[in-house]
Scaffold this motif. Structure first.
Motif, PDB file in Angstrom:
ATOM      1  N   VAL A 185      15.900  56.312 -21.059  1.00  0.00           N
ATOM      2  CA  VAL A 185      16.207  57.733 -21.050  1.00  0.00           C
ATOM      3  C   VAL A 185      16.863  58.080 -19.718  1.00  0.00           C
ATOM      4  N   GLY A 186      17.978  58.791 -19.789  1.00  0.00           N
ATOM      5  CA  GLY A 186      18.630  59.292 -18.589  1.00  0.00           C
ATOM      6  C   GLY A 186      18.202  60.726 -18.343  1.00  0.00           C
ATOM      7  N   ILE A 187      18.063  61.086 -17.080  1.00  0.00           N
ATOM      8  CA  ILE A 187      17.696  62.458 -16.734  1.00  0.00           C
ATOM      9  C   ILE A 187      18.729  63.022 -15.772  1.00  0.00           C
ATOM     10  N   LEU A 240      18.481  73.314 -14.756  1.00  0.00           N
ATOM     11  CA  LEU A 240      18.573  72.722 -16.080  1.00  0.00           C
ATOM     12  C   LEU A 240      18.154  71.261 -15.969  1.00  0.00           C
ATOM     13  N   VAL A 241      17.142  70.873 -16.723  1.00  0.00           N
ATOM     14  CA  VAL A 241      16.690  69.490 -16.790  1.00  0.00           C
ATOM     15  C   VAL A 241      17.082  68.968 -18.166  1.00  0.00           C
ATOM     16  N   GLU A 242      17.832  67.887 -18.181  1.00  0.00           N
ATOM     17  CA  GLU A 242      18.359  67.352 -19.438  1.00  0.00           C
ATOM     18  C   GLU A 242      17.989  65.875 -19.556  1.00  0.00           C
ATOM     19  N   LEU A 243      17.465  65.483 -20.710  1.00  0.00           N
ATOM     20  CA  LEU A 243      17.171  64.084 -21.012  1.00  0.00           C
ATOM     21  C   LEU A 243      18.078  63.631 -22.142  1.00  0.00           C
ATOM     22  N   ILE A 265      17.261  66.605 -24.884  1.00  0.00           N
ATOM     23  CA  ILE A 265      16.315  67.690 -24.637  1.00  0.00           C
ATOM     24  C   ILE A 265      16.799  68.417 -23.396  1.00  0.00           C
ATOM     25  N   GLU A 266      16.811  69.731 -23.461  1.00  0.00           N
ATOM     26  CA  GLU A 266      17.167  70.553 -22.297  1.00  0.00           C
ATOM     27  C   GLU A 266      16.062  71.565 -22.043  1.00  0.00           C
TER      28      GLU A 266
END
Length: 107
Positions: A14-16, A33-36, A73-74
């Motif tokens: 998973v990249g974050i 904003l945190v995005e996976l 996912i955000e």
């Protein structure tokens, strides 16, 4: 955890990405904003992936869980200068990563 789930979890990547910008309506606030996203050629995030935004006491204040067909996912939130938060990522009841303790400083 079944052997199938354990094998899938061991291959899961998973990249974050964390994006921070000023709130145009309130310069003292930051938009975060945190995005996976899946990595290594995977189309979807691993099922049962859970991401939480934790406050400085370690209490989850936001949470999202991946389903079978999530491509990302955000989580978006605002914070003020001096606020602390961390991002916790869990896969199938196993704490995979706990990262990103921030103390926001405005320039």
């Amino acid at each position: 955890m079944s052997l199938k789930n354990a094998a899938q979890a061991s291959r899961a990547a998973v990249g974050i990405v964390v994006k921070v910008s000023h709130d145009e309506s309130n310069f003292d606030e930051m938009k975060i904003l945190v995005e996976l996203r899946p990595k290594n050629g995977q189309e979807y995030l691993p099922p049962l992936l859970n991401v939480m935004i934790l406050d400085e006491e370690g209490t989850a204040v936001m949470e999202a869980k991946a389903k079978n067909d999530n491509k990302k996912i955000e989580l978006q939130f605002s914070a003020s200068a001096g606020d602390n938060f961390s991002v916790k990522i869990v896969l199938d009841d196993v704490n995979v990563i706990e990262i990103l303790l921030y103390k926001l400083i405005l320039f």
